[in-house]
Design an enzyme around this catalytic site. Structure first.
Site: not given
Length: 285
Positions: A176, A178
């Site tokens: 992921t 961010f």
């Protein structure tokens, strides 16, 4: 007290969420602050309760995180950094529960989808929860040895669960990205190293406007690493675009490309110029 508030980094989710893990990994000397919603995490920075907000923007398996593109342009905050967090899903259980005794597995719908093979192999019934850390808390509070949860190793530590089976994600590349938001922009120099510039824009209602708006980046050799569209205010005609480019606004190619972009857009909002994560170099290797 003010100094303590400024040393906080806000994230969305319960303690032990993957966003909590990302905040701790990226800023180990800061206090992580759990927030119920993305809006709450952004507001914590806006009001001075936290210095930064760690916000997921896209996942290598699931794609972009819903709602974030709508929230960032109106948050009044600036992207000051990016962080890539490998997502390692753990199958958690009560301390004395046996793996063979598990019947259900609780987690966020995205985590359940990213662990389909393991869930099927173990013949578990998936149960959707609001988030991964909340699922871990539920298993601990329920005290039922037939219930398991898919969550992070940090959630296991926080809620006193054991890892019954580790790293059960289907895709090893599961990562992921961010973005880190602050009340004031950072101002890295072009000579400091690789940087990214992120902006949103809306093209004019003329034929081939998007094609022409993008032309300046191609002709000036500016690499665009991300371009996504999203609908504005529920209208199928009002489309906004989110873009990441490699380069600093003070560099001539970027400056020329942004000038050309301005000719074919009715709105351009720069969300930040910030250092590129070292993780990007690994992607190019």
């Amino acid at each position: 007290m003010a100094r303590k508030r400024l040393n906080r980094i806000a994230f969305q989710g319960e303690p032990g969420a993957n966003s909590h893990l990302a905040a701790r990994d990226a800023y180990p000397n800061m206090e992580a602050m759990a927030c119920a919603t993305f809006e709450d995490a952004l507001a914590a920075v806006k009001t001075g309760k936290a210095r930064f907000a760690m916000i997921p923007i896209e996942n290598s398996v699931a794609g972009r995180v819903a709602d974030i593109h709508h929230l960032l342009p109106h948050s009044g905050l600036y992207i000051v950094a990016e962080h890539f967090e490998p997502i390692r899903h753990q199958l958690l259980a009560l301390p004395r529960a046996k793996l063979t005794g598990l019947k259900t597995v609780h987690s966020h719908i995205m985590a359940l989808g990213q662990c389909r093979k393991a869930i099927a192999a173990l013949k578990l019934k998936p149960v959707t929860e609001a988030d991964t850390a909340g699922a871990a808390r539920h298993v601990r509070e329920a005290g039922d040895p037939t219930q398991g949860a898919i969550a992070s190793k940090l959630a296991a530590e926080i809620y006193g669960l054991r890892i019954a089976k580790k790293n059960i994600e289907d895709a090893a590349h599961n990562t992921t990205r961010f973005v880190v938001l602050a009340a004031k922009p950072v101002r890295p120099k072009a000579s400091d190293g690789p940087v990214l510039t992120t902006f949103v824009f809306r093209v004019r209602n003329v034929p081939a406007a998007l094609y022409k708006a993008m032309g300046g980046f191609a002709t000036n050799g500016v690499n665009m690493t991300k371009l996504e569209s999203y609908q504005l205010e529920g209208s199928f005609n009002a489309t906004m675009f989110y873009a990441d480019i490699e380069g600093h606004p003070s560099e001539r190619p970027v400056k020329l490309a942004m000038e050309e972009l301005g000719f074919f857009t009715s709105q351009v909002t720069v969300l930040g110029t910030y250092p590129a994560s070292p993780f990007r170099a690994k992607l190019k290797a």
